[in-house]
Write an enzyme that holds these catalytic residues in place. Structure first.
Site, mmCIF file in Angstrom:
data_model
loop_
_atom_site.group_PDB
_atom_site.id
_atom_site.type_symbol
_atom_site.label_atom_id
_atom_site.label_comp_id
_atom_site.label_asym_id
_atom_site.label_seq_id
_atom_site.Cartn_x
_atom_site.Cartn_y
_atom_site.Cartn_z
ATOM 1 C CB SER A 293 -0.934 0.070 1.546
ATOM 2 O OG SER A 293 -1.804 -0.869 1.396
HETATM 3 N N1 SAH Z 1 -0.116 -5.543 3.931
HETATM 4 C C1 SAH Z 1 1.247 -5.980 2.552
HETATM 5 C C2 SAH Z 1 0.548 -5.153 1.256
HETATM 6 C C3 SAH Z 1 -0.694 -6.834 1.072
HETATM 7 S S1 SAH Z 1 -1.496 -7.278 -0.446
HETATM 8 C C4 SAH Z 1 1.647 -5.687 2.794
HETATM 9 O O1 SAH Z 1 2.196 -4.682 3.380
HETATM 10 O O2 SAH Z 1 3.370 -5.724 1.530
HETATM 11 C C5 SAH Z 1 -2.931 -7.883 0.086
HETATM 12 C C6 SAH Z 1 -2.028 -9.135 0.657
HETATM 13 O O3 SAH Z 1 -3.285 -9.628 0.688
HETATM 14 C C7 SAH Z 1 -2.024 -10.016 -0.918
HETATM 15 O O4 SAH Z 1 -0.416 -10.381 -0.436
HETATM 16 C C8 SAH Z 1 -2.768 -10.924 -1.134
HETATM 17 O O5 SAH Z 1 -2.493 -12.582 -1.714
HETATM 18 C C9 SAH Z 1 -2.908 -10.959 0.875
HETATM 19 N N2 SAH Z 1 -4.783 -11.963 0.927
HETATM 20 C C10 SAH Z 1 -5.861 -11.325 0.135
HETATM 21 N N3 SAH Z 1 -6.572 -12.722 0.259
HETATM 22 C C11 SAH Z 1 -6.246 -13.126 1.490
HETATM 23 C C12 SAH Z 1 -6.438 -14.276 2.730
HETATM 24 N N4 SAH Z 1 -7.513 -14.696 1.972
HETATM 25 N N5 SAH Z 1 -5.903 -14.566 3.755
HETATM 26 C C13 SAH Z 1 -4.671 -14.097 4.344
HETATM 27 N N6 SAH Z 1 -4.223 -13.414 2.824
HETATM 28 C C14 SAH Z 1 -4.873 -12.674 1.823
#
Ligand code: SAH
Length: 257
Positions: A106
């Site tokens: 983000s």
């Molecule tokens: N917080 C992260 C960025 C998040 S991007 C950072 O600091 O880099 C969103 C992330 O959520 C992605 O890696 C995606 O694979 C994950 N995601 C999506 N659905 C999910 C789920 N049901 N459980 C866990 N992770 C999930």
């Protein structure tokens, strides 16, 4: 003609030591440049530190984030080490960045805002859904006692875990799995942060939120503008939901059953 060849040969022989030393130095210099480049990819430097301080002043404090713990955490965590090598130079820009597998880290302001919304305290236990690069978990871990973070994409989860360990963040535990179900074993949580958008607030997360706890979560349809929501559970267990601002997150996926 013969004389010219003879002279050239003599010259080369006379200079062969000089040439050898010249090439040796060039070789050593090139190795040095290569090593220092590689080293810089895993190192925090004065240059990146300056960019980070500027990021905090111009993108975060200037937009109204005032919690000193959050500002300090954003100054401390070397964001450029959480993005792919070829994106490191853009790591302190005012935008999200791709981290592979179609996912993004983000925008710095959104990381700071979501962290501040949780009103994190030093003895809090936090849950993050969507580890991604591990950056948000690292920022939160500078403030709270313990961060549990769940990632659904195995290689992303494993890479984040490795980086987090290498960087010495001792109070973060990563799990690969479907974060829709939270992490019951360590619940209830003082803070829950969901960094992928869901069309509803997952009931297991509401259940795993401690009385008096807070959850920040983007709610809305995938690939559209979503609403960043703050979910607050009162001491009596009542739920209050506030709409904070429009955001755009990658979708919260569901594990295949
Ligand atoms: N917080 C992260 C960025 C998040 S991007 C950072 O600091 O880099 C969103 C992330 O959520 C992605 O890696 C995606 O694979 C994950 N995601 C999506 N659905 C999910 C789920 N049901 N459980 C866990 N992770 C999930």
């Amino acid at each position: 003609m013969l004389n010219v060849r003879y002279l050239a040969l003599k010259l080369i022989r006379a200079n062969h030591k000089v040439l050898f030393v010249f090439f040796l130095f060039s070789f050593v210099f090139l190795i040095f440049c290569h090593l220092s480049y590689c080293f810089s990819l895993h190192e925090d430097s004065q240059h990146y530190k300056q960019l980070r301080y500027k990021m905090v002043n111009q993108q975060i404090a200037a937009r109204g984030i005032y919690d000193q713990k959050v500002l300090q955490a954003m100054r401390d965590v070397p964001r450029h080490l959480f993005v792919p090598e070829r994106r490191q130079r853009s790591a302190y820009g005012d935008f999200p960045l791709p981290i592979g597998y179609g996912q993004t880290i983000s925008q710095p302001y959104i990381v700071a805002l979501m962290t501040e919304l949780l009103k994190p305290e030093k003895d809090d236990i936090a849950l993050e859904v969507g580890t991604g690069s591990g950056y948000q978990a690292a920022v939160l871990s500078r403030i709270v006692e313990k961060v549990y973070t769940v990632e659904i994409i195995t290689p992303l989860g494993r890479a984040a875990e490795k980086l987090i360990n290498e960087m010495g963040y001792k109070n973060i535990t990563v799990k690969v799995g479907d974060g829709y179900f939270g992490w019951e074993q360590y619940s209830p949580f003082d803070c829950i942060i969901v960094t992928a958008a869901s069309d509803h607030i997952p009931p297991p997360l509401i259940k795993q939120l401690k009385n008096g706890g807070k959850m920040a979560i983007p709610v809305g349809k995938p690939f559209q503008v979503q609403k960043l929501m703050l979910v607050e559970k009162s001491e009596k267990g009542e739920i209050r939901i506030k709409n904070i601002l429009p955001v755009r997150f990658v979708p919260l996926r569901r594990a295949q059953r």
